[in-house]
Design an enzyme around this catalytic site. Structure first.
Site: not given
Length: 277
Positions: A28, A33, A146, A149, A180
């Protein structure tokens, strides 16, 4: 661009590559990304993007089944961006037998996101470590979106002596400041108009700290109150040291303000890094 779904074929394809960069994703894809893809292409001869919705990082009550899966569009975007290989393993490929071995994680993995989503980071690190073993990249790119993470993966790489360099990509935001995220697709028009309030409140804390305020608990409480008054349900807002993720003190110069909150049934996370001079 090649689309590969099995481990053996991927290893054969990669065996003669001079250098490999990996961008792990759950698909997605959005501009965030794709910004990581651009970073990867600057650091290696071959760019591999993996797409795998990792069941291990979802609790039974979470959104694994409805997590957006847009494989055809993802591959189109990645081809336009000149990606060399898209690795799309099925669940049986990564988990041919039940996964009995997992990492024992440090205490930081049980705070913030780890406290709200028990087992989340165990699931993340298990699959990331598998991908590192399969792809054997020299470089792997993860987003600062993130943040916790990212820091846990950096620790894993350092403490397990993994031969991969972790590079962080900056958070990409919409014009109103919303970070986003694939889960932004869940927002309806009214929710979307409010969604940037989390980012705005984290930024407001950062501006107060930059101006000299050091009463971190008061800043956190005020932001939580503002969001609650606007219909949010806050999981946490916390000022932390940017590397250890321990609670920040007045003496710290490298900080990050992290937050997670529910807007109706949609959970958003964000962070605001801050380095004081």
């Amino acid at each position: 661009m090649e689309i590969i779904t099995d481990i053996a074929s991927l290893r054969v394809r990669l065996q003669d590559e001079a250098s490999i960069a990996l961008v792990p994703t759950m698909g997605n894809l959005h501009a965030g990304h794709l910004s990581l893809v651009r970073i990867a292409q600057q650091h290696a001869a071959c760019t591999v993007v993996s797409i795998f919705v990792n069941r291990l990082q979802f609790a039974p009550h979470e959104d694994y089944d409805r997590y957006p899966r847009t494989q055809e569009n993802d591959c189109r975007l990645l081809e336009e961006y000149g990606v060399d290989i898209v690795f799309i393993p099925g669940e049986k490929t990564l988990f041919p037998i039940p996964q009995e071995f997992q990492l024992l994680l440090p205490p930081v993995a049980d705070t913030l996101e780890g406290a709200c989503r028990p087992g989340f980071f165990r699931g993340v690190t298990t699959v990331v470590l598998k991908l590192f073993n399969i792809v054997q990249p020299q470089v792997a790119i993860f987003g600062e979106k993130d943040y916790q993470q990212l820091q846990i993966i950096c620790r894993m790489v350092a403490q397990l002596n993994l031969p991969v360099e972790i590079i962080a990509g900056q958070t990409i935001r919409a014009e109103d400041g919303l970070a986003l995220s694939s889960r932004n697709n869940y927002l309806d028009n009214i929710q979307r108009q409010k969604a940037s309030e989390l980012a705005c409140n984290l930024k407001k804390i950062g501006e107060s700290i930059a101006s000299g305020e050091r009463n971190f608990p008061q800043l956190e409480w005020s932001a939580i109150e503002r969001l609650n008054m606007h219909g949010w349900k806050v999981d946490y807002i916390s000022v932390r040291q940017n590397r250890t993720l321990l609670p920040a003190t007045a003496c710290d110069s490298g900080l990050v303000i992290l937050g997670a909150a529910w807007l109706d049934q949609i959970r958003l996370i964000d962070n605001f890094p801050l380095v004081l001079s």
